[in-house]
Scaffold this motif. Sequence first.
Motif, short mmCIF file in Angstrom:
data_model
loop_
_atom_site.label_atom_id
_atom_site.label_comp_id
_atom_site.label_asym_id
_atom_site.label_seq_id
_atom_site.Cartn_x
_atom_site.Cartn_y
_atom_site.Cartn_z
N PHE A 156 0.82 -1.21 0.00
CA PHE A 156 0.00 0.00 0.00
C PHE A 156 0.85 1.27 0.00
N THR A 157 1.98 1.24 0.70
CA THR A 157 2.82 2.44 0.75
C THR A 157 3.44 2.74 -0.60
N SER A 161 -1.97 4.43 -1.78
CA SER A 161 -2.28 5.12 -0.52
C SER A 161 -1.72 6.53 -0.57
N CYS A 162 -2.11 7.31 0.42
CA CYS A 162 -1.61 8.67 0.53
C CYS A 162 -0.12 8.68 0.89
N LEU A 163 0.44 7.54 1.29
CA LEU A 163 1.84 7.47 1.70
C LEU A 163 2.80 7.43 0.51
N LYS A 164 2.29 7.11 -0.67
CA LYS A 164 3.15 7.16 -1.85
C LYS A 164 3.62 8.59 -2.05
N LYS A 165 4.89 8.75 -2.40
CA LYS A 165 5.47 10.08 -2.51
C LYS A 165 4.69 10.97 -3.46
N THR A 166 4.25 10.40 -4.56
CA THR A 166 3.40 11.12 -5.52
C THR A 166 2.14 10.29 -5.74
N PRO A 167 1.19 10.34 -4.82
CA PRO A 167 0.03 9.44 -4.87
C PRO A 167 -0.90 9.73 -6.05
N PHE A 168 -1.35 8.65 -6.71
CA PHE A 168 -2.39 8.79 -7.72
C PHE A 168 -3.73 8.33 -7.15
N TYR A 169 -3.69 7.83 -5.92
CA TYR A 169 -4.91 7.48 -5.18
C TYR A 169 -4.65 7.78 -3.71
N CYS A 170 -5.56 8.53 -3.09
CA CYS A 170 -5.38 8.90 -1.69
C CYS A 170 -6.75 8.96 -1.04
N GLU A 171 -7.06 7.94 -0.25
CA GLU A 171 -8.33 7.88 0.45
C GLU A 171 -8.07 7.99 1.95
N GLN A 172 -8.38 9.15 2.52
CA GLN A 172 -8.07 9.40 3.92
C GLN A 172 -8.76 8.42 4.86
N ALA A 173 -9.93 7.91 4.46
CA ALA A 173 -10.66 6.97 5.32
C ALA A 173 -9.89 5.67 5.52
N GLU A 174 -8.98 5.34 4.59
CA GLU A 174 -8.20 4.11 4.71
C GLU A 174 -6.95 4.30 5.58
N MET A 175 -6.53 5.53 5.79
CA MET A 175 -5.27 5.79 6.46
C MET A 175 -5.21 5.28 7.91
#
Length: 241
Positions: A156-157, A161-175
């Motif tokens: 996921f990282t 996920s939002c943890l990817k340096k340049t995310p193409f998908y970022c869902e805060q509810a999953e964090m």
Amino acid sequence: THGFSFLATKEGSSFQDKRMRQAANYAVDKDAIIKGIYGGLGAPASQNAPPISFGFNPDLKPYAFDPTKAKQLMSEAGHASGVDLVIEGVNVSPALTNAMQAVAENLTAVGIRTTVRIIPVGQFIQNFIGGKWPDDVGAIGVGSDHTGHLDVGVAFTTFHSCLKKTPFYCEQAEMPLINAASTEFDVNKRRKILQDLMAMNRENAPLIFMAQQTNNMAYSSKVSNFENKVFTLNYHEMKIN
């Protein structure tokens, strides 16, 4: 796990709405692609991980092939008249290239008018790392790679996920689940957290879940106790007769 990831963080994209991402999943006939293009080697992916990975959720089912459901979701999302989509991918094998074209045909049939664009591998990697895709690109030909770690949380990282340096998908509810898994040392508790994450992520559909592919390896009859787990070989247990 083969798939097509949406650039869901791109401003103005129709696929920021998870209903459109779900619609794309319902629109693709994975069974037909696996049978006709992969030669039957593989199974429809139910989630963003192969069964062998730690955290895989065995209770999840693949999205069914249901074009009617796809059109219904598109209508609910305000796109009954359809949308345009460009998928960028690489030509690593004839099978994957043909699969991309088959996906494009399935999507176009429900109103997601899809164009496949093949680019050099080096350019694709540069775009993936830098997060700089052409303005018209809405999805990319990459799923999730668990090679070398076989762990849902680690994947996921790197990918979704939002943890990817340049995310193409970022869902805060999953964090909260992603963060909880990274600090949990109890094996059973961590597995449950990751399985819950997989269920939530399947619902959010950051990509078109395509296929859990099969890797084939050949070895000499002199070798016994051979095992291959996504190219991780058990050298410490093999025997040469």
